[in-house]
Scaffold this motif. Structure first.
Motif, PDB file in Angstrom:
ATOM      1  N   SER A 144       0.857  -1.189   0.000  1.00 32.04           N
ATOM      2  CA  SER A 144       0.000   0.000   0.000  1.00 32.04           C
ATOM      3  C   SER A 144       0.894   1.240   0.000  1.00 32.04           C
ATOM      4  O   SER A 144       2.107   1.140   0.239  1.00 32.04           O
ATOM      5  CB  SER A 144      -0.877  -0.006   1.256  1.00 32.04           C
ATOM      6  N   GLY A 146       1.041   3.630   2.189  1.00 35.02           N
ATOM      7  CA  GLY A 146       1.642   3.821   3.511  1.00 35.02           C
ATOM      8  C   GLY A 146       2.833   2.898   3.716  1.00 35.02           C
ATOM      9  O   GLY A 146       3.868   3.313   4.254  1.00 35.02           O
ATOM     10  N   THR A 170       3.988  13.043   3.578  1.00 34.83           N
ATOM     11  CA  THR A 170       2.637  12.531   3.841  1.00 34.83           C
ATOM     12  C   THR A 170       1.636  12.977   2.774  1.00 34.83           C
ATOM     13  O   THR A 170       0.450  12.698   2.893  1.00 34.83           O
ATOM     14  CB  THR A 170       2.143  13.042   5.217  1.00 34.83           C
ATOM     15  N   ASN A 172       0.867  11.970  -0.099  1.00 37.37           N
ATOM     16  CA  ASN A 172       0.090  10.934  -0.789  1.00 37.37           C
ATOM     17  C   ASN A 172      -0.535   9.926   0.173  1.00 37.37           C
ATOM     18  O   ASN A 172      -0.987   8.874  -0.256  1.00 37.37           O
ATOM     19  CB  ASN A 172       0.984  10.175  -1.779  1.00 37.37           C
ATOM     20  N   LEU A 173      -0.536  10.268   1.469  1.00 33.57           N
ATOM     21  CA  LEU A 173      -1.048   9.304   2.456  1.00 33.57           C
ATOM     22  C   LEU A 173      -2.336   9.815   3.086  1.00 33.57           C
ATOM     23  O   LEU A 173      -2.543  11.031   3.204  1.00 33.57           O
ATOM     24  CB  LEU A 173      -0.002   9.077   3.559  1.00 33.57           C
ATOM     25  N   ASP A 174      -3.172   8.883   3.514  1.00 29.80           N
ATOM     26  CA  ASP A 174      -4.369   9.301   4.237  1.00 29.80           C
ATOM     27  C   ASP A 174      -3.959   9.692   5.666  1.00 29.80           C
ATOM     28  O   ASP A 174      -2.816   9.485   6.080  1.00 29.80           O
ATOM     29  CB  ASP A 174      -5.436   8.200   4.217  1.00 29.80           C
ATOM     30  N   SER A 175      -4.889  10.250   6.425  1.00 23.93           N
ATOM     31  CA  SER A 175      -4.532  10.806   7.741  1.00 23.93           C
ATOM     32  C   SER A 175      -4.000   9.733   8.684  1.00 23.93           C
ATOM     33  O   SER A 175      -3.043   9.950   9.424  1.00 23.93           O
ATOM     34  CB  SER A 175      -5.733  11.530   8.353  1.00 23.93           C
ATOM     35  N   LYS A 176      -4.596   8.547   8.619  1.00 25.42           N
ATOM     36  CA  LYS A 176      -4.174   7.481   9.523  1.00 25.42           C
ATOM     37  C   LYS A 176      -2.724   7.091   9.246  1.00 25.42           C
ATOM     38  O   LYS A 176      -1.888   6.981  10.155  1.00 25.42           O
ATOM     39  CB  LYS A 176      -5.108   6.272   9.330  1.00 25.42           C
ATOM     40  N   ASN A 177      -2.442   6.910   7.938  1.00 22.15           N
ATOM     41  CA  ASN A 177      -1.067   6.541   7.557  1.00 22.15           C
ATOM     42  C   ASN A 177      -0.086   7.680   7.830  1.00 22.15           C
ATOM     43  O   ASN A 177       1.069   7.446   8.195  1.00 22.15           O
ATOM     44  CB  ASN A 177      -1.012   6.146   6.084  1.00 22.15           C
ATOM     45  N   SER A 178      -0.569   8.928   7.661  1.00 20.62           N
ATOM     46  CA  SER A 178       0.293  10.081   7.931  1.00 20.62           C
ATOM     47  C   SER A 178       0.700  10.098   9.398  1.00 20.62           C
ATOM     48  O   SER A 178       1.884  10.277   9.728  1.00 20.62           O
ATOM     49  CB  SER A 178      -0.437  11.391   7.616  1.00 20.62           C
ATOM     50  N   ASP A 202       1.105  20.168   5.619  1.00 21.95           N
ATOM     51  CA  ASP A 202       0.164  19.377   6.413  1.00 21.95           C
ATOM     52  C   ASP A 202       0.240  19.855   7.877  1.00 21.95           C
ATOM     53  O   ASP A 202       1.292  19.787   8.512  1.00 21.95           O
ATOM     54  CB  ASP A 202       0.584  17.901   6.300  1.00 21.95           C
TER      55      ASP A 202
END
Lengths: 222, 407
Positions: A144, A146, A170, A172-178, A202
């Motif tokens: 993935s 992340g 971050t 290209n990452l969603d908030s959880k992965n960030s 961010d």
């Protein structure tokens, strides 16, 4: 320690399209810092990061990394400096697609001539730290976003550079992965004592930094 | 690091597997066609050269002075025993054939034609050049009355002669008297040597000695086969020095057309080789250039991470070499198969036999196969692969990581 003095950088210099991207930047970043360069789009964040990382030449001024002046180095010497002292994390991960996770993480170490045993041990160590220990034999295309970014961080960290430069890691990452990634990088900064410098807009990344360097129109305002 | 770079190169090669496979097949296909043509050209010339040497000239031939100029028994060698002895005792010589040739008129009830009556010793000719292998119909036998003969294929065709037919040969003997000999055909021979196929009638040497009036020691030609082709010039030089009054010639001097043909085929082969190698070079160049343009960002990142130009050069060069060498390996396999078939079964052009045989070519062309076909091609493909990456490498050298990172 990173010291910038009167750093200026132009694009399309002496043409009608001239852009003065960095203006008389004076900056000192101590070893072990965990900082972020922030500011609006086009303010010069990536340009400053590239200049510090010896990826791009500056037009005037001085950049010193641990006392070594980098602004006058030729391309070969800059490549050597990047290899030996700086780790990079890019927005688009940029893993080597034909190498598996283990080989990607150990890539810089291989370039630097570490022994296979040392590479194997260090790869296992950082992979565990970044929670990708079970993905070592996977190819980047099977991960993935992340996970790919964590592999990119592991690659940057593995050879124990003095400095890690992360350009919008971050984005290209969603908030959880960030959040997950930032937590891990903070841990690396604390455990490995590596200086980490991000560029980012961010808010979450900015909030996590211990030092915030704000750029506006190529000038440090804070 | 070397192993990792090679691994990256290898896997990059197969990222666009169809494209790489096409180039490999293109190299293999062109190489197969080129080597098959080269083998056929060489085989054609080799067949002509060998059949000429076997059926007529040997590596060295000795004639009476001016005999070849006037083609008259007046200039035949009257005493050849010393020459035969010298030749037979020379360790470099493996076979000697003594012949008496005289030009005259061959006639049947319906047709007449200029012909050469050649007296031969069958055993000596068998040792000399396996004459029996040139027989296409019948068997060469002289018969109880020594009046059997073997006729060249084109002459037989022209005179409508078949095995068992009779003919009369008339000519002037060494005393100047016109005499005739009645013969019957026991065999038809085809050698690819126009002189023999179009004009020659072989008869028994003793019969020829009495017919020509040259006696037991006379001959018009003493031909020699050397053990090694490389001995040809030295044997000729020895004979020239020993018998300065005789006309000593090597096969190259007797058949300059064959030498020219050999040279012409060499030039044809060189041109074909150059064209195919150019195609290989363009093929690999195209693939490498596109591959590098597609991976510009990847190379930029590698440079940014600290990969040296030397390591990138190694990777790209290995990719090109792998393409070339894989193409060569497959091509070598195909070529060997094609050449093996052409060496053993030949290229059957019997449909065009009449035209080909009129020019001294066999209707079935057998190829030759030489190690240098493969070694030369290998080195040329490696060279083409190395040249093909020069421009892509130059572009790589000019690549600035910042441009691709920002793109």
């Amino acid at each position: 320690m990173i010291e910038l003095a009167k750093v200026n950088k132009y694009f399309f210099k002496d043409t009608a399209r001239e852009v003065h991207a960095l203006r008389d930047i004076d900056l000192v970043i101590d070893s072990g810092e965990y900082g972020v360069i922030t500011g609006p789009s086009g303010c010069g964040k990536t340009t400053l990061l590239n200049a510090i990382g010896a990826l791009d030449a500056i037009d005037s001024g001085s950049i010193r990394i641990d006392g070594t002046e980098t602004s006058g180095l030729d391309e070969t010497a800059r490549a050597k400096l990047r290899l030996e002292r700086i780790g990079f994390v890019f927005q688009a991960y940029n893993l080597v697609p034909v190498l598996n996770v283990r080989e990607n993480i150990g890539f810089i170490m291989k370039l630097r001539g570490f022994s296979p045993d040392a590479i194997e041990a260090r790869v296992a160590e950082v992979a565990k730290m970044l929670e990708i220990g079970d993905k070592l034999d996977a190819m980047p295309t099977n991960l993935s976003g992340g996970q790919q970014q964590r592999v990119a961080v592991a690659r940057a960290v593995a050879a124990k550079p003095k400095l890690i430069l992360a350009d919008e890691p971050t984005a290209n990452l969603d908030s959880k992965n960030s959040e997950h990634l930032m937590a891990m990088m903070k841990q690396l900064n604390e455990v490995e004592k590596i200086t980490i410098l991000f560029s980012s807009h961010d808010d979450y990344v900015v909030d996590q930094a211990r030092r915030i360097i704000k750029l506006v129109d190529g000038t440090v305002v804070r | 690091m070397f192993k990792l770079v090679l691994k990256m190169a290898w896997f990059n090669l197969w990222r666009r597997s169809r494209r790489s496979a096409l180039v490999i097949l293109m190299i293999a296909g062109s190489m197969t066609a080129m080597l098959a043509i080269e083998g056929l050209y060489d085989g054609m010339v080799k067949t002509m050269r060998e059949s000429t040497i076997r059926s007529d000239s040997g590596e060295v031939s000795v004639y009476g002075e001016k005999f070849r100029l006037y083609d008259s028994l007046d200039y035949a060698m009257k005493e050849t025993r010393a020459l035969q002895k010298t030749a037979e005792e020379d360790p470099r010589v493996r076979a000697v054939a003594v012949r008496i040739a005289q030009t005259g008129l061959a006639s049947t009830a319906r047709k007449s034609s200029i012909a050469r009556l050649v007296g031969i010793d069958l055993d000596a000719e068998e040792r000399f050049g396996q004459l029996s292998e040139f027989v296409t119909e019948g068997n060469i036998t002289w018969g109880r009355r020594q009046n059997g003969c073997a006729v060249g294929k084109q002459l037989a065709k022209e005179m409508h002669l078949e095995v068992g037919h009779r003919l009369v040969f008339s000519s002037q003997n060494v005393q100047g008297d016109i005499s005739s000999v009645s013969l019957y055909v026991t065999a038809i021979v085809q050698t690819s040597n126009l002189l023999i196929d179009n004009q020659t009638i072989y008869i028994a040497l003793p019969r020829s000695r009495s017919f020509s009036g040259l006696g037991d020691a006379g001959a018009t030609q003493v031909a020699l086969r050397t053990r090694l082709p490389a001995d040809t010039e030295a044997v000729a030089a020895t004979l020239k020095a020993t018998f300065p009054a005789l006309d000593v010639e090597t096969w190259k001097q007797l058949y300059p057309v064959l030498v020219q043909m050999q040279e012409m085929m060499r030039i044809f082969n060189s041109i074909t080789f150059a064209i195919v190698m150019l195609v290989v070079l363009i093929g690999i160049f195209g693939v490498m250039l596109v591959s590098i343009l597609e991976r510009t960002r990847e190379f930029g990142i590698l440079i940014a991470l600290g990969t040296s130009q030397k390591q990138l050069r190694l990777q790209v060069t290995f990719e090109a070499l792998a393409l070339g060498i894989l193409g060569f390996a497959l091509g070598a396999l195909f070529s060997y198969g094609a050449l093996w078939y052409l060496v053993h079964y030949g290229l059957d052009l019997r449909e065009y036999a009449a035209g080909l045989e009129a020019f001294g070519y066999n209707a079935v062309i057998f190829a030759d196969i030489k190690l240098h076909y493969f070694t030369n091609t290998f080195f040329a493909i490696v060279a083409a692969a190395l040249v093909s990456v020069l421009l892509p490498l130059y572009r790589l050298k000019k690549l600035h990581p910042i441009e691709v990172i920002q793109s």
